[in-house]
Design a protein around this motif. Structure first.
Motif, PDB file in Angstrom:
ATOM      1  N   GLU A 155       3.947   9.813  53.629  1.00  0.00           N
ATOM      2  CA  GLU A 155       4.072   8.492  54.261  1.00  0.00           C
ATOM      3  C   GLU A 155       4.522   8.637  55.708  1.00  0.00           C
ATOM      4  O   GLU A 155       4.122   7.869  56.569  1.00  0.00           O
ATOM      5  CB  GLU A 155       5.089   7.640  53.492  1.00  0.00           C
ATOM      6  N   PHE A 156       5.414   9.625  55.918  1.00  0.00           N
ATOM      7  CA  PHE A 156       5.776  10.005  57.282  1.00  0.00           C
ATOM      8  C   PHE A 156       5.347  11.449  57.452  1.00  0.00           C
ATOM      9  O   PHE A 156       5.709  12.301  56.649  1.00  0.00           O
ATOM     10  CB  PHE A 156       7.293   9.907  57.500  1.00  0.00           C
ATOM     11  N   THR A 157       4.586  11.735  58.490  1.00  0.00           N
ATOM     12  CA  THR A 157       4.110  13.105  58.666  1.00  0.00           C
ATOM     13  C   THR A 157       4.788  13.772  59.855  1.00  0.00           C
ATOM     14  O   THR A 157       5.463  13.103  60.641  1.00  0.00           O
ATOM     15  CB  THR A 157       2.580  13.126  58.868  1.00  0.00           C
ATOM     16  N   ALA A 158       4.565  15.065  59.994  1.00  0.00           N
ATOM     17  CA  ALA A 158       5.188  15.841  61.056  1.00  0.00           C
ATOM     18  C   ALA A 158       4.920  15.203  62.415  1.00  0.00           C
ATOM     19  O   ALA A 158       3.791  14.834  62.720  1.00  0.00           O
ATOM     20  CB  ALA A 158       4.666  17.273  61.035  1.00  0.00           C
ATOM     21  N   GLY A 159       5.969  15.045  63.208  1.00  0.00           N
ATOM     22  CA  GLY A 159       5.819  14.497  64.547  1.00  0.00           C
ATOM     23  C   GLY A 159       5.727  12.990  64.620  1.00  0.00           C
ATOM     24  O   GLY A 159       5.656  12.422  65.709  1.00  0.00           O
ATOM     25  N   GLN A 160       5.731  12.335  63.471  1.00  0.00           N
ATOM     26  CA  GLN A 160       5.588  10.874  63.478  1.00  0.00           C
ATOM     27  C   GLN A 160       6.916  10.186  63.793  1.00  0.00           C
ATOM     28  O   GLN A 160       7.985  10.681  63.451  1.00  0.00           O
ATOM     29  CB  GLN A 160       5.090  10.421  62.099  1.00  0.00           C
ATOM     30  N   ARG A 161       6.808   9.026  64.440  1.00  0.00           N
ATOM     31  CA  ARG A 161       8.002   8.250  64.766  1.00  0.00           C
ATOM     32  C   ARG A 161       8.360   7.404  63.553  1.00  0.00           C
ATOM     33  O   ARG A 161       7.482   6.796  62.933  1.00  0.00           O
ATOM     34  CB  ARG A 161       7.685   7.355  65.960  1.00  0.00           C
ATOM     35  N   LEU A 162       9.649   7.352  63.212  1.00  0.00           N
ATOM     36  CA  LEU A 162      10.074   6.504  62.101  1.00  0.00           C
ATOM     37  C   LEU A 162      10.099   5.047  62.558  1.00  0.00           C
ATOM     38  O   LEU A 162      10.255   4.773  63.747  1.00  0.00           O
ATOM     39  CB  LEU A 162      11.487   6.885  61.635  1.00  0.00           C
ATOM     40  N   PRO A 163       9.930   4.095  61.633  1.00  0.00           N
ATOM     41  CA  PRO A 163      10.096   2.685  61.991  1.00  0.00           C
ATOM     42  C   PRO A 163      11.508   2.459  62.547  1.00  0.00           C
ATOM     43  O   PRO A 163      12.365   3.322  62.380  1.00  0.00           O
ATOM     44  CB  PRO A 163       9.934   1.954  60.655  1.00  0.00           C
ATOM     45  N   THR A 164      11.741   1.323  63.152  1.00  0.00           N
ATOM     46  CA  THR A 164      13.079   1.067  63.681  1.00  0.00           C
ATOM     47  C   THR A 164      14.085   1.067  62.542  1.00  0.00           C
ATOM     48  O   THR A 164      13.736   0.835  61.387  1.00  0.00           O
ATOM     49  CB  THR A 164      13.168  -0.309  64.365  1.00  0.00           C
TER      50      THR A 164
ATOM     51  N   LEU B  48      19.456  18.980  58.978  1.00  0.00           N
ATOM     52  CA  LEU B  48      18.639  19.860  58.146  1.00  0.00           C
ATOM     53  C   LEU B  48      17.329  20.254  58.828  1.00  0.00           C
ATOM     54  O   LEU B  48      16.526  20.980  58.269  1.00  0.00           O
ATOM     55  CB  LEU B  48      18.324  19.184  56.811  1.00  0.00           C
ATOM     56  N   GLY B  49      17.099  19.732  60.037  1.00  0.00           N
ATOM     57  CA  GLY B  49      15.872  20.094  60.756  1.00  0.00           C
ATOM     58  C   GLY B  49      14.653  19.302  60.333  1.00  0.00           C
ATOM     59  O   GLY B  49      13.528  19.645  60.677  1.00  0.00           O
ATOM     60  N   VAL B  50      14.872  18.227  59.568  1.00  0.00           N
ATOM     61  CA  VAL B  50      13.742  17.421  59.084  1.00  0.00           C
ATOM     62  C   VAL B  50      13.426  16.290  60.071  1.00  0.00           C
ATOM     63  O   VAL B  50      12.272  15.977  60.322  1.00  0.00           O
ATOM     64  CB  VAL B  50      14.056  16.848  57.680  1.00  0.00           C
ATOM     65  N   LEU B  51      14.469  15.683  60.633  1.00  0.00           N
ATOM     66  CA  LEU B  51      14.297  14.597  61.598  1.00  0.00           C
ATOM     67  C   LEU B  51      14.921  15.005  62.925  1.00  0.00           C
ATOM     68  O   LEU B  51      15.773  15.893  62.967  1.00  0.00           O
ATOM     69  CB  LEU B  51      14.966  13.312  61.087  1.00  0.00           C
ATOM     70  N   GLU B  52      14.479  14.337  63.998  1.00  0.00           N
ATOM     71  CA  GLU B  52      15.124  14.572  65.286  1.00  0.00           C
ATOM     72  C   GLU B  52      15.188  13.267  66.067  1.00  0.00           C
ATOM     73  O   GLU B  52      14.289  12.428  65.973  1.00  0.00           O
ATOM     74  CB  GLU B  52      14.387  15.645  66.094  1.00  0.00           C
ATOM     75  N   ALA B  53      16.277  13.114  66.833  1.00  0.00           N
ATOM     76  CA  ALA B  53      16.412  11.940  67.677  1.00  0.00           C
ATOM     77  C   ALA B  53      15.862  12.292  69.047  1.00  0.00           C
ATOM     78  O   ALA B  53      16.123  13.376  69.557  1.00  0.00           O
ATOM     79  CB  ALA B  53      17.878  11.557  67.777  1.00  0.00           C
ATOM     80  N   ARG B  54      15.037  11.398  69.636  1.00  0.00           N
ATOM     81  CA  ARG B  54      14.570  11.640  71.005  1.00  0.00           C
ATOM     82  C   ARG B  54      15.159  10.572  71.906  1.00  0.00           C
ATOM     83  O   ARG B  54      15.121   9.390  71.574  1.00  0.00           O
ATOM     84  CB  ARG B  54      13.042  11.593  71.068  1.00  0.00           C
ATOM     85  N   GLN B  55      15.677  11.013  73.027  1.00  0.00           N
ATOM     86  CA  GLN B  55      16.410  10.120  73.925  1.00  0.00           C
ATOM     87  C   GLN B  55      15.672   8.818  74.198  1.00  0.00           C
ATOM     88  O   GLN B  55      14.531   8.831  74.684  1.00  0.00           O
ATOM     89  CB  GLN B  55      16.665  10.843  75.243  1.00  0.00           C
ATOM     90  N   GLY B  56      16.341   7.729  73.865  1.00  0.00           N
ATOM     91  CA  GLY B  56      15.812   6.403  74.144  1.00  0.00           C
ATOM     92  C   GLY B  56      14.489   6.108  73.454  1.00  0.00           C
ATOM     93  O   GLY B  56      13.769   5.187  73.816  1.00  0.00           O
TER      94      GLY B  56
ATOM     95  N   GLY C 166      13.960   6.631  69.794  1.00  0.00           N
ATOM     96  CA  GLY C 166      14.012   6.553  68.340  1.00  0.00           C
ATOM     97  C   GLY C 166      14.023   7.892  67.629  1.00  0.00           C
ATOM     98  O   GLY C 166      14.239   8.942  68.239  1.00  0.00           O
ATOM     99  N   THR C 167      13.749   7.819  66.318  1.00  0.00           N
ATOM    100  CA  THR C 167      13.844   9.011  65.481  1.00  0.00           C
ATOM    101  C   THR C 167      12.463   9.464  65.042  1.00  0.00           C
ATOM    102  O   THR C 167      11.629   8.652  64.665  1.00  0.00           O
ATOM    103  CB  THR C 167      14.703   8.702  64.236  1.00  0.00           C
ATOM    104  N   TYR C 168      12.223  10.760  65.121  1.00  0.00           N
ATOM    105  CA  TYR C 168      10.926  11.341  64.755  1.00  0.00           C
ATOM    106  C   TYR C 168      11.071  12.356  63.636  1.00  0.00           C
ATOM    107  O   TYR C 168      12.130  12.975  63.493  1.00  0.00           O
ATOM    108  CB  TYR C 168      10.316  12.057  65.971  1.00  0.00           C
ATOM    109  N   VAL C 169       9.994  12.532  62.869  1.00  0.00           N
ATOM    110  CA  VAL C 169       9.937  13.664  61.957  1.00  0.00           C
ATOM    111  C   VAL C 169       9.702  14.886  62.841  1.00  0.00           C
ATOM    112  O   VAL C 169       8.908  14.824  63.778  1.00  0.00           O
ATOM    113  CB  VAL C 169       8.777  13.498  60.953  1.00  0.00           C
ATOM    114  N   THR C 170      10.413  15.983  62.604  1.00  0.00           N
ATOM    115  CA  THR C 170      10.208  17.185  63.422  1.00  0.00           C
ATOM    116  C   THR C 170       8.827  17.767  63.129  1.00  0.00           C
ATOM    117  O   THR C 170       8.082  17.227  62.301  1.00  0.00           O
ATOM    118  CB  THR C 170      11.250  18.283  63.109  1.00  0.00           C
ATOM    119  N   SER C 171       8.519  18.897  63.738  1.00  0.00           N
ATOM    120  CA  SER C 171       7.239  19.562  63.464  1.00  0.00           C
ATOM    121  C   SER C 171       7.253  20.130  62.042  1.00  0.00           C
ATOM    122  O   SER C 171       6.225  20.547  61.535  1.00  0.00           O
ATOM    123  CB  SER C 171       7.032  20.697  64.455  1.00  0.00           C
ATOM    124  N   LEU C 172       8.424  20.129  61.406  1.00  0.00           N
ATOM    125  CA  LEU C 172       8.596  20.701  60.063  1.00  0.00           C
ATOM    126  C   LEU C 172       8.176  22.166  60.039  1.00  0.00           C
ATOM    127  O   LEU C 172       7.769  22.693  59.010  1.00  0.00           O
ATOM    128  CB  LEU C 172       7.815  19.906  59.002  1.00  0.00           C
TER     129      LEU C 172
END
Lengths: 257, 235
Positions: free
Chosen positions: A23-32, A57-65, A67-73
């Motif tokens: 439902e959320f894939t690598a590099g995808q932005r999470l909903p708000t 855990l390296g699964v998600l990452e915050a990007r400045q200003g 939101g939150t993204y799924v990492t490259s996994l």
């Protein structure tokens, strides 16, 4: 755990499940945060904590200003956590992990014999030069030798051409443990033997002899296993206790508040 | 970490490092109760909120566990606790990482099967046989997957290395296996798989490590080949 704690744990599991399900894939932005909290039926503060745990855990990452993204996994990101856990393992488990590493490194060396490039062979030779420094005679430091050792094994696993395998071996190797083994070797005066083992691996790879590479790489880790088995306290602090029956009994201890 | 909570995340990392250090140094033993959040925060000079986050993250990793009404404890730090994260990696992986993972299984499972051939006892052999029979008798894919999983788990368990067992388990979770079986059930694949399992069992029965290794290797390679040629459908 308190009720809020279990809500957070559950939220973490649900987010993981959503990623596993694609439902959320690598590099995808999470909903708000607000939308996701509403969708999961949890408070925004619970969601925030769940996200922070998955970030660690390296699964998600915050990007400045942004939101939150799924990492490259990527394997190395996810296996960082495994590496950390390896360092916490009790003595008995460290031995078991070392034998897994023996199997993996041996297979990686065989694969590497078929694929290693001249540039990689030259890099291995350079690592061997570094390792030949003898800290006991004031020539270089143990840290430099450890770094060369780490690099040597990285080049071999990289040459095997399997990124997950390389990341897994790296995670299982545990840098702290490796440093302690070298220090233990220095105390025992067995530096030369360990360097000889690395030389044997290099020569087998240079000759592109896959079975010999597998054998000497396996023997190298087996030597570390033996070193560790003989005296775990040399390598692991707090490992003096017997592997069985350590620690208090499991289960809740209501009196222990 | 670069977002506005960046400073806080760094502090949380430090809190994690501090707890990790206490465990590695033996100050906190497996199964031991953790001091309260407040005491830890005071001792380490860190905020309670970062302490709480650190505890939460370490709980997710299987290092700590909350026991109902009794506080936070260090887990037994057994491989299955610690390597659970590895299973998540396997489940999340796509495309080429998936092939890489199967290749790792092709290294580890034959090795485990060879070790098991030398160590397995009569009762465990019986159990392996029963899973084999169940696989042959089942009709529904779900039941076959369950028996398949139990067959391999029992064998890898017989190798007597819990860390190896935990890693192989992470490489072949139920979801993962289900995906393979679903794509695989046509074109005589089922019959071939049955034969491969039978060969593994016979090698164990004969206590022949090399035959066991070879049989397990052929079996995993078969799945790997199939996956490699169907990888497009997995992405």
């Amino acid at each position: 755990m308190d009720k809020r704690g279990s809500v957070i744990t559950e939220t973490i599991d649900r987010l993981k499940t959503m990623i596993v399900a694609g439902e959320f894939t690598a590099g995808q932005r999470l909903p708000t945060e607000r939308d996701l909290a509403a969708r999961l039926g949890v408070s925004r503060s619970s969601l925030r904590e769940a996200i922070r745990a998955l970030t660690l855990l390296g699964v998600l990452e915050a990007r400045q200003g942004d939101g939150t993204y799924v990492t490259s996994l990527a394997p190395h990101l996810l296996l960082d956590a495994v590496a950390m856990l390896v360092e916490l393992s009790p003595a008995a488990t460290v031995l078991d992990l070392l034998s897994v590493r023996r199997v993996l490194e041996s297979a990686a060396a065989a694969q590497a014999a078929a694929h290693i490039t001249d540039a990689q062979l030259a890099a291995l030779a350079a690592c061997l030069e570094e390792m030949r420094h003898d800290p006991q005679r004031g020539d270089g430091s143990v840290d430099e030798v450890v770094a060369a050792d780490v690099r040597f094994h990285e080049i071999v696993t990289e040459a095997a051409g399997n990124a997950v395998l390389a990341a897994l071996i790296g995670a299982l190797s545990g840098r702290t443990l490796r440093a302690r083994v070298w220090r233990g070797h220095a105390d025992q005066g067995v530096f030369a033997r360990s360097i000889g083992e690395h030389e044997a691996i290099y020569q087998a790879l240079r000759d592109r002899d896959a079975t010999r590479a597998a054998a000497v790489a396996g023997a190298h880790i087996a030597a570390v296993e033996a070193f560790f088995r003989d005296a775990p306290e040399r390598v692991l602090p707090g490992a003096g206790s017997p592997p069985d029956g350590v620690g208090p009994p499991p289960g809740p201890r209501p009196g222990a508040a | 970490m670069t977002d506005d909570s960046g400073g806080r995340t760094t502090v949380t990392h430090r809190a994690i490092e501090e707890i990790k250090h206490k465990i590695a140094a033996g100050e906190l033993a497996p199964g031991q109760r953790l001091p309260t959040e407040r005491d830890l925060a005071t001792e380490l000079g860190l905020s309670r909120s970062s302490m709480r986050e650190a505890i939460r993250a370490l709980t997710v990793m299987g290092v700590l566990e909350a026991r109902h009404g009794a506080g936070i404890y260090v887990t037994r730090l057994e491989p299955k606790d610690l390597l659970e994260t590895f299973g998540v990696v396997a489940e999340i992986s796509r495309g080429s990482s998936l092939v890489d993972l199967l290749q790792i299984r092709r290294i580890l499972e034959p090795a485990a099967t060879a070790i098991a051939a030398a160590r397995i006892d009569e009762a465990t052999l019986e159990t392996v046989r029963s899973h084999l029979d169940r696989m042959a008798a089942c009709e529904r894919v779900e039941d076959i997957i369950a028996a398949d999983l139990a067959f391999h788990q029992t064998i890898v368990g017989a190798a007597g290395n819990p860390a190896l067992e935990a890693i192989v388990a992470g490489l072949s979770t139920r979801t993962f296996r289900a995906r393979v079986w679903r794509g695989h059930r046509d074109a005589g694949a089922l019959g071939r798989m049955r034969l491969e399992h039978e060969r593994i069992y016979r090698a164990l029965l004969a206590r022949d490590p090399e035959a066991a290794r070879a049989a397990a290797s052929v079996h995993v390679s078969e799945v790997e080949d199939w996956l490699r040629s169907n990888i497009g459908e997995w992405d």
